[in-house]
Design an enzyme around this catalytic site. Structure first.
Site, PDB file in Angstrom:
ATOM      1  N   PRO A   1     -98.908 -75.319 -18.569  1.00  0.00           N
ATOM      2  CA  PRO A   1    -100.150 -75.190 -18.155  1.00  0.00           C
ATOM      3  C   PRO A   1    -100.242 -76.085 -16.767  1.00  0.00           C
ATOM      4  O   PRO A   1    -100.935 -75.916 -15.843  1.00  0.00           O
ATOM      5  CB  PRO A   1    -101.055 -75.970 -19.010  1.00  0.00           C
ATOM      6  CG  PRO A   1    -100.207 -75.981 -20.583  1.00  0.00           C
ATOM      7  CD  PRO A   1     -98.823 -75.652 -20.129  1.00  0.00           C
TER       8      PRO A   1
ATOM      9  N   GLU B   1     -96.377 -80.484 -27.833  1.00  0.00           N
ATOM     10  CA  GLU B   1     -96.787 -81.417 -26.641  1.00  0.00           C
ATOM     11  C   GLU B   1     -96.126 -80.963 -25.286  1.00  0.00           C
ATOM     12  O   GLU B   1     -96.162 -81.603 -24.329  1.00  0.00           O
ATOM     13  CB  GLU B   1     -96.741 -82.832 -27.006  1.00  0.00           C
ATOM     14  CG  GLU B   1     -97.773 -83.271 -28.023  1.00  0.00           C
ATOM     15  CD  GLU B   1     -99.381 -82.701 -27.860  1.00  0.00           C
ATOM     16  OE1 GLU B   1     -99.840 -82.843 -27.095  1.00  0.00           O
ATOM     17  OE2 GLU B   1     -99.543 -81.952 -29.060  1.00  0.00           O
TER      18      GLU B   1
ATOM     19  N   ARG C   1     -93.136 -54.030 -14.588  1.00  0.00           N
ATOM     20  CA  ARG C   1     -93.833 -52.919 -13.964  1.00  0.00           C
ATOM     21  C   ARG C   1     -93.627 -52.906 -12.567  1.00  0.00           C
ATOM     22  O   ARG C   1     -93.650 -51.725 -11.962  1.00  0.00           O
ATOM     23  CB  ARG C   1     -95.310 -53.121 -13.827  1.00  0.00           C
ATOM     24  CG  ARG C   1     -96.165 -53.136 -15.225  1.00  0.00           C
ATOM     25  CD  ARG C   1     -97.601 -53.190 -14.952  1.00  0.00           C
ATOM     26  NE  ARG C   1     -98.180 -51.954 -13.967  1.00  0.00           N
ATOM     27  CZ  ARG C   1     -98.771 -52.039 -12.850  1.00  0.00           C
ATOM     28  NH1 ARG C   1     -98.482 -53.137 -12.299  1.00  0.00           N
ATOM     29  NH2 ARG C   1     -99.197 -50.933 -12.451  1.00  0.00           N
TER      30      ARG C   1
ATOM     31  N   ASP D   1    -102.007 -49.386  -7.147  1.00  0.00           N
ATOM     32  CA  ASP D   1    -102.847 -49.970  -8.064  1.00  0.00           C
ATOM     33  C   ASP D   1    -103.925 -50.859  -7.250  1.00  0.00           C
ATOM     34  O   ASP D   1    -103.311 -51.672  -6.410  1.00  0.00           O
ATOM     35  CB  ASP D   1    -102.281 -51.009  -8.934  1.00  0.00           C
ATOM     36  CG  ASP D   1    -102.814 -51.297 -10.056  1.00  0.00           C
ATOM     37  OD1 ASP D   1    -103.568 -52.467  -9.871  1.00  0.00           O
ATOM     38  OD2 ASP D   1    -102.890 -50.871 -11.091  1.00  0.00           O
TER      39      ASP D   1
HETATM   40  C1  J9Q Z   1     -96.961 -73.345 -22.853  1.00  0.00           C
HETATM   41  N1  J9Q Z   1    -101.033 -73.540 -22.731  1.00  0.00           N
HETATM   42  O1  J9Q Z   1    -101.034 -71.991 -20.493  1.00  0.00           O
HETATM   43  C2  J9Q Z   1    -101.277 -71.333 -19.615  1.00  0.00           C
HETATM   44  N2  J9Q Z   1    -100.156 -71.083 -18.768  1.00  0.00           N
HETATM   45  C3  J9Q Z   1     -99.085 -71.140 -19.729  1.00  0.00           C
HETATM   46  C4  J9Q Z   1     -99.985 -71.927 -20.767  1.00  0.00           C
HETATM   47  C5  J9Q Z   1     -99.168 -72.545 -21.812  1.00  0.00           C
HETATM   48  C6  J9Q Z   1     -99.773 -73.533 -22.896  1.00  0.00           C
HETATM   49  C7  J9Q Z   1     -99.049 -74.034 -23.843  1.00  0.00           C
HETATM   50  C8  J9Q Z   1     -97.455 -73.819 -23.945  1.00  0.00           C
HETATM   51  C9  J9Q Z   1     -97.835 -72.682 -22.005  1.00  0.00           C
END
Ligand code: J9Q
Length: 247
Positions: free
Chosen positions: A89, A116, A153, A168
């Site tokens: 994230p 975590e 793709r 696309d």
């Molecule tokens: C590894 N939430 O969330 C959005 N993009 C990647 C992630 C993510 C997560 C938890 C663990 C990646």
């Protein structure tokens, strides 16, 4: 193109990749995907991949040493330097432009986190950190599948119709126009007459206008970066004019 995916849940990756367009590309050898079980790179009896965080706090952290050994193994097979992508994230937003860029690489390694997160020292071996969006997931496996699908793709031979990949509409920065198929009427719902008219110039203009008005309605942010031709810029002015005062 080759993908190595490092995960503690290989089944989450293997089952989805066996189906559909990606499954066929793997079966044909156009794509090579190797799923690496992180537990295979532990050296203790209980195959432990996580540990408590230094400094305390809730949850568990992925230990660095199995990840380092997994990356050493991939490097021994594929050769250094590796492109190692960490799904997280905290990463840069993954976009269609990123997908196209990554499709130019011969090998990509995708690291799937859990709990975590990773011990931060793993970032020494990571070349890119990517996020697929601002929401909390239980792990990086689904994001890794999203990245693989979007990148694959663009690999020649994966999608049957090469033209459809380039044309696309999202690649041009717009939402798709509405599609219809037979029958021409169902439950009093009719296919727009223009699509049955056989007038291809009219159809092309109708589709452009629909893509533009949908994008303006649902994702006006996309119009800032969309690559529009003169006809499209004129249509957009007309659509905006017709809507004036209605919202
Ligand atoms: C590894 N939430 O969330 C959005 N993009 C990647 C992630 C993510 C997560 C938890 C663990 C990646």
């Amino acid at each position: 193109m080759t993908f190595d995916i490092v995960t503690i849940f290989p089944a989450m990756i293997e089952q989805p990749l066996a189906a559909g367009i990606i499954g066929r590309a793997i079966a044909r050898g156009t794509l090579d995907v190797k799923v690496r079980d992180l537990r295979d790179f532990t050296i203790d009896r209980h195959r432990v991949v996580d540990d408590v965080p230094y400094g305390g706090g809730p949850g568990m952290v992925l230990k660095p040493d199995p990840i380092f050994r997994a990356l050493d193994a991939v490097e021994a097979e594929r050769g250094a330097p590796l492109t190692v992508i960490m799904m997280s994230p905290q990463g840069r937003p993954f976009t269609q432009a990123e997908a196209q860029r990554l499709s130019g690489l011969a090998h990509v390694v995708l690291l799937c986190g859990r709990y975590e997160g990773f011990d931060d020292r793993v970032r020494e071996r990571v070349t890119e950190e990517l996020s697929i969006g601002d929401y909390v997931l239980t792990g990086g496996e689904l994001p890794a599948l999203v990245v693989l699908d979007a990148v694959a793709r663009f690999v020649p031979g994966v999608v049957g119709d090469e033209q459809s990949v380039v044309e696309d509409s999202f690649s041009r920065g717009l939402l798709d126009f509405p599609q219809f198929t037979r029958p021409p009427e169902i439950a009093d719902l009719r296919v727009p007459d223009v699509l049955l008219s056989g007038n291809h110039a009219e159809i092309r203009r109708w589709r452009k206008r629909e893509a533009l008005s949908r994008t303006l309605e649902r994702r006006p942010d996309l119009l800032d970066d969309a690559r529009l031709d003169e006809e499209e810029r004129q249509m957009l002015r007309e659509i905006k004019g017709a809507r004036h005062g209605r919202d």
